[in-house]
Design an enzyme around this catalytic site. Structure first.
Site, PDB file in Angstrom:
ATOM      1  N   ASP A  58       0.822  -1.216   0.000  1.00 16.44           N
ATOM      2  CA  ASP A  58       0.000   0.000   0.000  1.00 16.44           C
ATOM      3  C   ASP A  58       0.855   1.266   0.000  1.00 16.44           C
ATOM      4  OD1 ASP A  58      -2.370  -1.370  -0.034  1.00 16.44           O
ATOM      5  OD2 ASP A  58      -2.990  -0.829   1.983  1.00 16.44           O
ATOM      6  N   ASP A  59       0.201   2.370  -0.342  1.00 16.08           N
ATOM      7  CA  ASP A  59       0.771   3.724  -0.233  1.00 16.08           C
ATOM      8  C   ASP A  59       1.899   3.983  -1.227  1.00 16.08           C
ATOM      9  OD1 ASP A  59      -0.992   3.902   1.889  1.00 16.08           O
ATOM     10  OD2 ASP A  59       0.542   3.652   3.427  1.00 16.08           O
ATOM     11  N   HIS A  73      -7.754   4.034   1.255  1.00 13.05           N
ATOM     12  CA  HIS A  73      -6.718   4.394   2.233  1.00 13.05           C
ATOM     13  C   HIS A  73      -7.372   4.521   3.610  1.00 13.05           C
ATOM     14  CE1 HIS A  73      -3.047   6.074   3.756  1.00 13.05           C
ATOM     15  NE2 HIS A  73      -3.516   7.295   3.898  1.00 13.05           N
TER      16      HIS A  73
END
Length: 326
Positions: A13-14, A134
């Site tokens: 992620d991210d 998110h």
């Protein structure tokens, strides 16, 4: 009902958050420790991340962001219920508080989600292979309905449903985090009907809440993966006499699908990255590097081979049967 294979999506992620995060995620992918990434299009280095994904042929989806940094939609940047007095998103808990108090304009939520899909397509040259939220905003009340509608209209077939087996028994999780995770699980359960209605799919099992940052270890990952596989098998055996398998007969093995959510990377520099407000404490901490080393452990990679876990991306998945949620 034996399983011929388990398809495991290990999602970093991210992606796009900062150069050191990007480099760590790419290194993880090249070393075979992750198989999929989720891009924050409003992050400071999203364009660089998209270019890295193209260069290294990294499967990529959208990490839709309504809680950190600045919106993508230009109209909303000039004033919106999604923004605080400083002009940024309300934050992980602030967004939830505003939603609970019915202070958010849902049409603005939809505008921003659509703007992020459009920017993703502009950066990568294609629609997201999957799309999640998110800080798990996509499973929140009202948001999930809009999220599902946006996915359906763009024919994005896969999302994340963060319901983790064994969550209630994890003594190592700090009480405030456990409360948050349990609420995420509750919201996720309430999202299932919405996602099914829009023909949105997700893997049979999810892992990631109980193994984030310092809470990640090889033994915990192995235990969580094994627990998920065992639970799926038990439930299918119980249902096998009355429920047909997705491939046509309850006597044939099928491919089980799982997602492991991870956050590897090298620690962010204090003034580099983020989504408009600079990198957060978690990104600057050693916890990202801890995840990086754990995921690259030879013991964990051998476990994947031993258990016939094939790392893949969302775009490679067979259609999940929602077996854990019936």
């Amino acid at each position: 009902m034996p399983h011929s294979q388990v398809q495991l999506v290990v999602t970093g992620d991210d992606f796009g958050y900062c150069p050191r995060r990007n480099r760590g995620i790419v290194d993880c992918f090249l070393q075979g420790a992750i198989s999929n990434v989720s891009l924050l299009v409003n992050a400071a280095f999203a364009k660089d991340a998209a270019e890295l994904a193209k260069r290294h042929n990294i499967p990529i989806g959208l990490h839709a962001n309504l809680s950190e940094g600045l919106p993508i939609c230009e109209k909303l940047q000039k004033g919106s219920s999604l923004l605080n007095q400083d002009g940024f998103f309300h934050g992980k808990m602030g967004f939830r508080k505003m939603l609970q108090e019915m202070q958010l304009n849902m049409s603005e939520v939809e505008q921003e989600l659509r703007a992020q899909v459009e920017l993703f397509q502009e950066l990568t040259g294609h629609l997201p292979h999957h799309m999640d939220g998110h800080q798990h905003v996509h499973v929140l009340p009202e948001v999930r309905d809009i999220f599902a509608r946006v996915l359906s209209s763009h024919q994005i077939k896969f999302t994340r449903v963060p319901i983790e087996l064994g969550l209630h028994d994890c003594s190592w999780i700090e009480p405030h985090l456990k409360d948050f995770y349990l609420q995420v699980e509750k919201d996720s359960l309430n999202s299932v009907e919405v996602f099914i209605k829009h023909d949105i799919r997700w893997p049979d099992a999810y892992i990631g809440l109980t193994t984030m940052g310092k809470n990640m270890s090889v033994s915990r990952l192995k235990n969580a993966l094994q627990c998920s596989m065992d639970t799926i098998l038990r439930r299918e055996i119980r249902a096998g006499a009355t429920a047909p398998s997705p491939i046509g007969t309850s006597l044939q093995p099928r491919c089980v699908t799982m997602e492991l959510m991870v956050h590897p990377g090298y620690p962010s520099l204090p003034d580099e990255g983020g989504c408009g407000e600079g990198p957060d404490d978690f990104s600057q901490s050693p916890e990202r590097l801890h995840e990086f080393h754990t995921l690259n452990s030879s013991e964990l990679l051998e476990f994947y081979k031993e258990k016939n876990l094939r790392l893949c991306a969302f775009k490679d998945l067979c259609k999940p049967p929602f077996s854990l949620l019936k």
